[in-house]
Design a protein around this motif. Structure first.
Motif, mmCIF file in Angstrom:
data_model
loop_
_atom_site.group_PDB
_atom_site.id
_atom_site.type_symbol
_atom_site.label_atom_id
_atom_site.label_comp_id
_atom_site.label_asym_id
_atom_site.label_seq_id
_atom_site.Cartn_x
_atom_site.Cartn_y
_atom_site.Cartn_z
ATOM 1 N N CYS A 263 0.821 -1.218 0.000
ATOM 2 C CA CYS A 263 0.000 0.000 0.000
ATOM 3 C C CYS A 263 0.849 1.260 0.000
ATOM 4 N N LEU A 264 1.944 1.252 0.752
ATOM 5 C CA LEU A 264 2.807 2.432 0.791
ATOM 6 C C LEU A 264 3.407 2.702 -0.589
ATOM 7 N N MET A 265 3.822 1.642 -1.274
ATOM 8 C CA MET A 265 4.377 1.794 -2.623
ATOM 9 C C MET A 265 3.287 2.168 -3.619
ATOM 10 N N LEU A 266 2.128 1.551 -3.527
ATOM 11 C CA LEU A 266 1.032 1.853 -4.453
ATOM 12 C C LEU A 266 0.556 3.297 -4.298
ATOM 13 N N ASP A 267 0.584 3.811 -3.085
ATOM 14 C CA ASP A 267 0.211 5.206 -2.856
ATOM 15 C C ASP A 267 1.126 6.139 -3.643
ATOM 16 N N ALA A 268 2.435 5.850 -3.620
ATOM 17 C CA ALA A 268 3.394 6.661 -4.375
ATOM 18 C C ALA A 268 3.219 6.465 -5.875
ATOM 19 N N LEU A 269 3.048 5.223 -6.305
ATOM 20 C CA LEU A 269 2.885 4.934 -7.741
ATOM 21 C C LEU A 269 1.663 5.627 -8.326
ATOM 22 N N THR A 270 0.583 5.637 -7.571
ATOM 23 C CA THR A 270 -0.644 6.275 -8.058
ATOM 24 C C THR A 270 -0.415 7.756 -8.325
ATOM 25 N N GLN A 271 0.278 8.427 -7.403
ATOM 26 C CA GLN A 271 0.545 9.854 -7.556
ATOM 27 C C GLN A 271 1.449 10.136 -8.749
ATOM 28 N N ILE A 272 2.560 9.424 -8.855
ATOM 29 C CA ILE A 272 3.522 9.740 -9.920
ATOM 30 C C ILE A 272 2.992 9.347 -11.291
ATOM 31 N N THR A 273 2.088 8.380 -11.349
ATOM 32 C CA THR A 273 1.485 8.016 -12.641
ATOM 33 C C THR A 273 0.667 9.181 -13.190
ATOM 34 N N TYR A 274 -0.103 9.832 -12.346
ATOM 35 C CA TYR A 274 -0.881 10.993 -12.788
ATOM 36 C C TYR A 274 0.025 12.140 -13.211
ATOM 37 N N TRP A 275 1.103 12.366 -12.478
ATOM 38 C CA TRP A 275 2.009 13.462 -12.834
ATOM 39 C C TRP A 275 2.728 13.194 -14.156
ATOM 40 N N ALA A 276 3.139 11.953 -14.361
ATOM 41 C CA ALA A 276 3.783 11.603 -15.633
ATOM 42 C C ALA A 276 2.801 11.758 -16.789
ATOM 43 N N ASN A 277 1.557 11.368 -16.549
ATOM 44 C CA ASN A 277 0.541 11.504 -17.598
ATOM 45 C C ASN A 277 0.257 12.981 -17.903
ATOM 46 N N ASP A 278 0.256 13.827 -16.869
ATOM 47 C CA ASP A 278 0.080 15.263 -17.085
ATOM 48 C C ASP A 278 1.195 15.811 -17.971
ATOM 49 N N TYR A 279 2.409 15.308 -17.757
ATOM 50 C CA TYR A 279 3.548 15.774 -18.557
ATOM 51 C C TYR A 279 3.381 15.416 -20.037
ATOM 52 N N VAL A 280 3.041 14.166 -20.329
ATOM 53 C CA VAL A 280 2.915 13.778 -21.740
ATOM 54 C C VAL A 280 1.713 14.449 -22.384
ATOM 55 N N ASP A 281 0.651 14.687 -21.614
ATOM 56 C CA ASP A 281 -0.502 15.417 -22.139
ATOM 57 C C ASP A 281 -0.102 16.830 -22.545
ATOM 58 N N GLN A 282 0.612 17.481 -21.669
ATOM 59 C CA GLN A 282 1.034 18.850 -21.946
ATOM 60 C C GLN A 282 2.012 18.895 -23.114
ATOM 61 N N HIS A 283 2.908 17.950 -23.150
ATOM 62 C CA HIS A 283 3.916 17.911 -24.214
ATOM 63 C C HIS A 283 3.255 17.700 -25.570
ATOM 64 N N THR A 284 2.263 16.836 -25.612
ATOM 65 C CA THR A 284 1.565 16.559 -26.865
ATOM 66 C C THR A 284 0.718 17.746 -27.301
ATOM 67 N N SER A 285 -0.030 18.328 -26.373
ATOM 68 C CA SER A 285 -0.950 19.390 -26.725
ATOM 69 C C SER A 285 -0.244 20.643 -27.229
ATOM 70 N N HIS A 286 1.010 20.847 -26.773
ATOM 71 C CA HIS A 286 1.752 22.010 -27.231
ATOM 72 C C HIS A 286 2.709 21.680 -28.359
ATOM 73 N N ALA A 287 2.755 20.415 -28.725
ATOM 74 C CA ALA A 287 3.602 19.969 -29.822
ATOM 75 C C ALA A 287 5.029 20.479 -29.642
ATOM 76 N N GLN A 288 5.567 20.370 -28.428
ATOM 77 C CA GLN A 288 6.892 20.880 -28.173
ATOM 78 C C GLN A 288 7.932 19.872 -28.627
ATOM 79 N N PRO A 289 9.022 20.342 -29.241
ATOM 80 C CA PRO A 289 10.095 19.428 -29.628
ATOM 81 C C PRO A 289 10.847 18.950 -28.393
ATOM 82 N N ILE A 290 11.422 17.779 -28.498
ATOM 83 C CA ILE A 290 12.192 17.249 -27.376
ATOM 84 C C ILE A 290 13.492 18.037 -27.255
ATOM 85 N N CYS A 291 13.818 18.472 -26.046
ATOM 86 C CA CYS A 291 15.001 19.306 -25.826
ATOM 87 C C CYS A 291 16.267 18.552 -26.154
ATOM 88 N N GLU A 292 17.180 19.224 -26.756
ATOM 89 C CA GLU A 292 18.483 18.621 -27.080
ATOM 90 C C GLU A 292 19.562 19.151 -26.143
#
Length: 397
Positions: free
Chosen positions: A368-397
């Motif tokens: 449960c302690l690990m799943l609590d952390a995984l649940t949070q970071i999964t949403y944050w990672a998904n927010d990142y890819v959503d934002q990256h896609t919606s703004h069509a930003q190039p990957i930083c070099e």
């Protein structure tokens, strides 16, 4: 002449009177019983604001009582401390427990025949400042059915931290949770100064119902003057590093290497950086600058960063007894804030976790302690890819 029976009674009376006098004189001159404890002080765990009551029982009333806290004479404060001795029972009451009341308390009983002492530790529990769902069913199902909001098929997390803090063990723990049995696939270097992870590896997870929509990438551990190079961490974050690359502590991955991905997509790069540090050694880590440098590069890319604090059971005995006390521990709270200040990661992105290391069976509290952390970071990672896609930003070099 008096009758013989009267003389006999008189002699008996004189004898009894003389014997009683001798007994009283003997009692007045004898030493009191040496102090001993019939019951001793018991260790206490009380919540902040509650009263503390320490009590014990002596073998005799003829004793003088003194109290100490942490080997110093206890200074009584009116309205705060109350010492009482009723018969053979000795009591210390401390009203409205505060953090400063935590410590080792000692009572000493003494008289002319000697002395005796006993001690007990009083732990002050702070109010739980972060809650955890201590039942894994809902969280496990939520991760299994999680839907990523764009064309990325899986969310990718990069584990980064010193040697021997439990990066590979985190992967083993997550797989144990999802498969419902103890699983050991990554060689763990816990307690070692040499990294067992030599190649860039990616780990996916599944159970009998199918796969989970995320993957963890494990890399060589960081060391102050050796270990994985910062340039290689940045290459992995940007998606330039292909799975199977063998780390070289002296030379970073180059564009000419066939493990170098020249045109990474959003699916190739990392969507969250997971920094792993030990909860019991936050203050002695001597490569924080190296870790902050990596975090700075992730920030430039907009990649969310979190901290997994492992070895919480080594950091606090309260947690060793019961993992559900993790967010009642002052030591863990203190180290979370220390970690936040050192790395610049907000406290709400610091997660105490415990890896499987001594257990031979599945433990739901660990899950449960690990799943609590995984649940949070999964949403944050998904927010990142959503934002990256919606703004069509190039990957930083």
């Amino acid at each position: 002449m008096a009758p013989s029976f009267l003389l006999a009674d008189r002699e008996t009376h004189i004898y009894l009177t003389f014997s009683l006098t001798l007994k009283q004189e003997s009692n007045m001159g004898s030493a009191p019983a040496k102090p001993e404890f019939l019951t001793v002080l018991a260790e206490k765990q009380v919540t902040h604001g509650q009263d503390i009551i320490l009590s014990c029982q002596a073998n005799t009333e003829d004793v003088t009582v003194s109290w100490e806290k942490d080997r110093q004479k206890l200074v009584c404060v009116e309205g705060k401390h109350k010492m009482d001795k009723t018969g053979k029972t000795c009591v210390l009451k401390i009203s409205k427990a505060e953090d400063a009341d935590e410590g080792n308390y000692t009572i000493t009983l003494s008289n002319s025949s000697g002395s005796a002492s006993c001690s007990a530790f009083v732990r002050i529990l702070i109010k739980e400042w972060r809650t955890v769902e201590w039942s894994q069913g809902r969280m496990l199902n939520s991760l299994k059915t999680f839907k990523i909001g764009n064309e990325v098929e899986e969310l990718r997390f990069l584990l980064y931290g010193p040697v021997g803090v439990g990066k590979s063990s985190i992967i083993n723990t997550i797989r144990t949770i999802f498969e419902g049995r103890q699983f050991v696939n990554c060689l763990a270097a816990a307690g070692s100064t040499t990294s067992h992870t030599l190649c860039y590896e990616q780990f996916r997870f599944a159970n009998e119902e199918g796969s989970f929509p995320f993957a963890f990438n494990d890399i060589m551990g960081a060391e102050k003057d050796s270990g994985v190079l910062t340039q290689d961490i940045v290459s992995a974050l940007k998606g330039h590093m292909k799975e199977g690359y063998t780390f070289n502590p002296q030379i970073p991955l180059s564009e000419s290497n066939h493990y170098y991905n020249k045109k990474p997509t959003l699916s190739d790069q990392m969507h969250c950086l997971v920094i792993v540090i030990p909860a019991d050694r936050v203050s002695i880590l001597d490569f924080m600058d190296k870790m902050k440098s990596v975090r700075g590069e992730a920030s430039k890319m907009g990649i969310p960063q979190v901290v997994f604090m492992t070895r919480v059971d080594h950091a606090c005995p309260l947690i060793r007894k019961n993992l559900q006390n993790v967010y009642k521990s002052k030591k863990i709270r203190e180290n979370m804030h220390k970690c936040s200040n050192e790395l610049g990661v907000p406290v709400n992105r610091v997660f105490p976790v415990l890896n499987y290391h001594e257990e031979t069976h599945v433990n739901e509290d660990i899950n449960c302690l690990m799943l609590d952390a995984l649940t949070q970071i999964t949403y944050w990672a998904n927010d990142y890819v959503d934002q990256h896609t919606s703004h069509a930003q190039p990957i930083c070099e």
